[in-house]
Each structure stands twice: as C-alpha cells, then as structure tokens.
Design a protein around this motif. Structure first.
Motif, short mmCIF file in Angstrom:
data_model
loop_
_atom_site.label_atom_id
_atom_site.label_comp_id
_atom_site.label_asym_id
_atom_site.label_seq_id
_atom_site.Cartn_x
_atom_site.Cartn_y
_atom_site.Cartn_z
N GLY A 1 0.80 -1.22 0.00
CA GLY A 1 0.00 0.00 0.00
C GLY A 1 0.83 1.27 0.00
N LEU A 2 2.09 1.17 -0.45
CA LEU A 2 2.97 2.33 -0.45
C LEU A 2 2.93 3.02 -1.82
CD1 LEU A 2 6.11 0.92 1.40
CD2 LEU A 2 4.26 2.32 2.34
N PRO B 1 1.11 6.46 4.57
CA PRO B 1 1.10 5.02 4.29
C PRO B 1 2.03 4.21 5.18
CG PRO B 1 1.08 6.25 2.25
CD PRO B 1 1.30 7.25 3.34
N VAL B 2 3.21 4.75 5.50
CA VAL B 2 4.15 4.01 6.36
C VAL B 2 3.57 3.83 7.76
CG1 VAL B 2 6.40 4.14 7.52
CG2 VAL B 2 6.22 4.60 5.07
N SER B 3 2.79 4.80 8.22
CA SER B 3 2.20 4.70 9.56
C SER B 3 1.21 3.55 9.66
CB SER B 3 1.50 6.02 9.92
OG SER B 3 0.36 6.23 9.11
N GLU B 4 0.73 3.04 8.52
CA GLU B 4 -0.20 1.92 8.52
C GLU B 4 0.51 0.57 8.54
OE1 GLU B 4 -3.49 2.34 8.70
OE2 GLU B 4 -3.15 4.51 8.80
N LEU B 5 1.83 0.56 8.38
CA LEU B 5 2.58 -0.69 8.37
C LEU B 5 2.93 -1.13 9.79
CD1 LEU B 5 5.13 -0.01 5.46
CD2 LEU B 5 2.89 -1.12 5.33
N SER B 6 3.18 -2.42 9.93
CA SER B 6 3.63 -2.94 11.22
C SER B 6 5.12 -2.65 11.39
CB SER B 6 3.40 -4.45 11.29
OG SER B 6 4.24 -5.13 10.37
N GLU B 7 5.60 -2.73 12.63
CA GLU B 7 7.02 -2.52 12.88
C GLU B 7 7.86 -3.55 12.14
OE1 GLU B 7 8.61 -0.08 14.39
OE2 GLU B 7 6.71 0.95 14.76
N ALA B 8 7.35 -4.78 12.04
CA ALA B 8 8.09 -5.83 11.34
C ALA B 8 8.20 -5.52 9.85
CB ALA B 8 7.39 -7.18 11.55
N GLN B 9 7.13 -5.00 9.26
CA GLN B 9 7.17 -4.65 7.83
C GLN B 9 8.15 -3.51 7.57
OE1 GLN B 9 2.90 -4.00 7.48
NE2 GLN B 9 2.75 -5.70 6.01
N ASP C 1 9.64 12.28 20.20
CA ASP C 1 8.22 12.42 20.51
C ASP C 1 7.39 11.25 20.00
OD1 ASP C 1 8.29 12.80 17.79
OD2 ASP C 1 7.40 14.81 17.81
N GLY C 2 8.06 10.23 19.45
CA GLY C 2 7.36 9.05 18.97
C GLY C 2 6.95 9.10 17.52
N SER C 3 7.10 10.25 16.88
CA SER C 3 6.75 10.35 15.46
C SER C 3 7.84 9.69 14.60
CB SER C 3 6.59 11.82 15.06
OG SER C 3 7.81 12.52 15.22
N ARG C 4 7.48 9.36 13.38
CA ARG C 4 8.40 8.65 12.50
C ARG C 4 8.57 9.42 11.19
NH1 ARG C 4 10.22 3.42 11.79
NH2 ARG C 4 8.94 2.64 13.51
N SER C 5 9.80 9.44 10.69
CA SER C 5 10.10 10.03 9.38
C SER C 5 10.72 8.95 8.51
CB SER C 5 11.08 11.20 9.52
OG SER C 5 10.51 12.24 10.28
N SER C 6 10.20 8.81 7.30
CA SER C 6 10.68 7.76 6.39
C SER C 6 10.77 8.31 4.98
CB SER C 6 9.72 6.56 6.39
OG SER C 6 9.50 6.08 7.70
N PHE C 7 11.72 7.79 4.22
CA PHE C 7 11.72 8.06 2.78
C PHE C 7 12.30 6.86 2.05
CE2 PHE C 7 16.06 9.30 3.60
CZ PHE C 7 16.75 9.16 2.39
N GLY C 8 11.83 6.67 0.81
CA GLY C 8 12.23 5.52 0.03
C GLY C 8 13.59 5.70 -0.60
#
Length: 328
Positions: free
Chosen positions: A137-138, A150-158, A175-182
């Motif tokens: 779903g990315l 979309p990344v926030s919907e993934l599990s930690e394992a994924q 603060d617990g927020s996540r930053s991601s890039f492909g």
C-alpha cells in the motif's frame, strides 16, 4: 549577464545569472516488451523541430515530425519523465503530486487532445520493486511527504524488513513520530500509439506541471562536498556564486531548486533535430539560475533562449535555480 565557461565535453557552457525554470522530457519511439516500454531508434521519422519552454509552473513543448518514407508508420511514442530520486525533500512546488492521477499532463496531436497511458516503475539497484511496494500500500514516489501516512499503517516488522532490504530509511523521533523516505527511483513514461503517414507533418504538443526538487538553503555560496557535482552538472562558476552572495548580503534567503529535462531521447529519431529552440523563464529577478548550454541569449527581462539548427543532444538538461525569498 551570461558567462561562457567550458564543460566536461569541451563544449561551451552557459551560466545565466538570473531566474527560475522547470523541466522534464523528449518524445521518442518505443516498443512494449515483457518488462515494459523499451525506447528504440527509428530511421523513418524525422524531428523537424522542437520548441521547448521551461518555467517553474509549467513545461510546454511542441514537436513537428515528418515520415520521409513511402509507407505509413504506426509506432508507440513515449515521453519519459525525469526520474524521481530518493530524497527527504518533496517537490518545492508544493505537495508532491502522483503522476498517475493528479499531475496534469496534456497531449495534443495536430491541435486535438489525445489520452496517454502511463508506465511507472520503482527501481532499486536495477531491480523492479513496484509490485512489492504496491502490495504494502505504499506510493511509488519515494519522498517523505508521500510516504508519511502510508508508512504509519505498516507494522514494525514490515518497516524493519523494508529498512533491512535497503528499500527505505526510517527514523523514530523522541516524541514518537516517524520520518521515512524511500531509497528507490521512480521512473515514469507517458506513451500512446501514433500513425505517421508518408510525407505528412505531425504536430505533437505536451503541457505539464513539473515536479521540482530542492533544498531549504542553498549550497552554492558555501563550501561543501557537493560543489564538484554542482559545478559539472550545472556549470556553476564564480560569477554565479557572487550573484548568490550579493543577494544574501541584501537580506534574501536563498534556496536551491533542481529541474531536469530528458533531452537525449531526441536523438532517437532519424537524423538531428532540424530546428531546436529552448526558452527558460527565470521568474523573479531575485533568483539565480545556472545550466549548461551553448549560445544562450536574453530575449526578455525574464527569459533566455537557446537555438540550434541540426541539433543532436548529447546530454540531458539540468537546471539549478537558486531562489531568493524576501521576508519582512
């Protein structure tokens, strides 16, 4: 002011000390192979002319083609967009659009609008990872602003698996927020089937909004590891750096924007481009632009023109815009 310098290819290069402008690609013949579109060279069709306009807000390009054989030629015509490379930043034109749905791309044949199909591939080290991303779903755009939801919907394992496989960088903040890039590259090509009848000219026009990459602060006026790449890719010289420094001294906040246009596929037609014209619209006079080209001349307070007869492109067009922002 325009300064001529030498490029790596020993041709003349031009650094235009003004402006803003955008970019993307050139029509070429293609076939549909098992792995998708394959760009090919044709000997039966000549590109009589290409008229290209680049600005921050839009790209306009008009071609005139001629089938110089005695038979009709039906082929796939492809328009490859510039690659969208991995980066934390999104488009500096605003939220990054999805080229499949929201990026305006208009094609006209002899004045009539025609629909185009789109092929998109997410490539990582030569491997097509499109289906893997879609199953999760990315989106295929690798930018942070596209992936955050979309990344926030993934599990930690994924997420951990994507990071371990080199597909993504992802950091959790205090603060617990996540930053991601492909870490993949998105390749997008618009295409359609076109018939070129013998002895008849065909006029093809494209109009679209560019995706513009960039930074929040310029790297032109300060030493850094990326200067050698800037120098060769955008033909930056001391007058360009001085122009940026003067604007900073006047209180402007300067930031970089990168615009690319895929030009070398124009060499896939029979012979050179008969009449090539490029216009780069600088936008604000507070901006500085630098790019490699020959024979640049200023044609208005905001526009620069390049013209060549019997032109065979040997490199793609890369434009660096150092944008000047005034804050009260």
């Amino acid at each position: 002011m325009i300064r001529l310098t030498s490029t790596l290819a020993t041709a003349l290069a031009v650094a235009a000390l003004l402006a803003a402008a955008p970019a993307p690609a050139n029509d070429t013949v293609a076939s549909m192979g098992a792995g998708g579109l394959v760009l090919e060279k044709t000997d039966g069709i000549t590109m009589l002319s290409e008229d290209l306009y680049l600005s921050r807000d839009e790209v306009r390009v008009t071609y005139r083609f001629l089938n110089h054989t005695d038979e009709a030629i039906e082929t796939i015509v492809a328009f490859p967009m510039p690659d969208i490379e991995p980066d934390w930043m999104g488009s500096v034109n605003g939220p990054t659009p999805d080229p499949m749905r929201t990026l305006p791309f208009i094609t006209r044949i002899d004045g009539y609008s025609v629909p185009t199909q789109v092929e998109q591939k997410a490539m990582l080290d030569g491997v097509d990872v499109t289906r893997r991303l879609q199953r999760l779903g990315l989106p295929l755009i690798p930018y942070f602003d596209s992936l955050e939801g979309p990344v926030s919907e993934l599990s930690e394992a994924q997420i951990a698996k994507l990071v371990a496989d080199g597909l993504m960088e992802s950091n959790v903040h205090d603060d617990g927020s996540r930053s991601s890039f492909g870490l993949w590259t998105l390749k997008t090509t618009h295409y359609w089937t076109q018939t070129f009848y013998p002895g008849e000219e065909v006029r093809i026009e494209h109009l679209y909004v560019p995706v513009v990459g960039g930074t929040t602060a310029t790297g032109v006026s300060r030493p850094g590891d990326h200067w050698p790449e800037y120098d060769s890719k955008y033909c930056i010289d001391e007058p360009v750096r001085a122009a940026v420094a003067r604007r900073q001294a006047d209180g402007l906040q300067m930031r970089d924007s990168w615009l690319d246009y895929t030009l070398v596929t124009g060499a896939n037609w029979s012979g050179p481009i008969g009449d090539f014209r490029l216009v780069v619209d600088k936008g604000s006079e507070d901006n500085v632009v630098s790019f490699c080209a020959e024979g640049v001349r200023r044609i208005s307070p905001t526009q620069f023109e390049v013209r060549h007869a019997n032109f065979t492109p040997t490199r793609d067009l890369n434009v660096l815009i150092v944008q000047g922002d005034r804050y009260e």
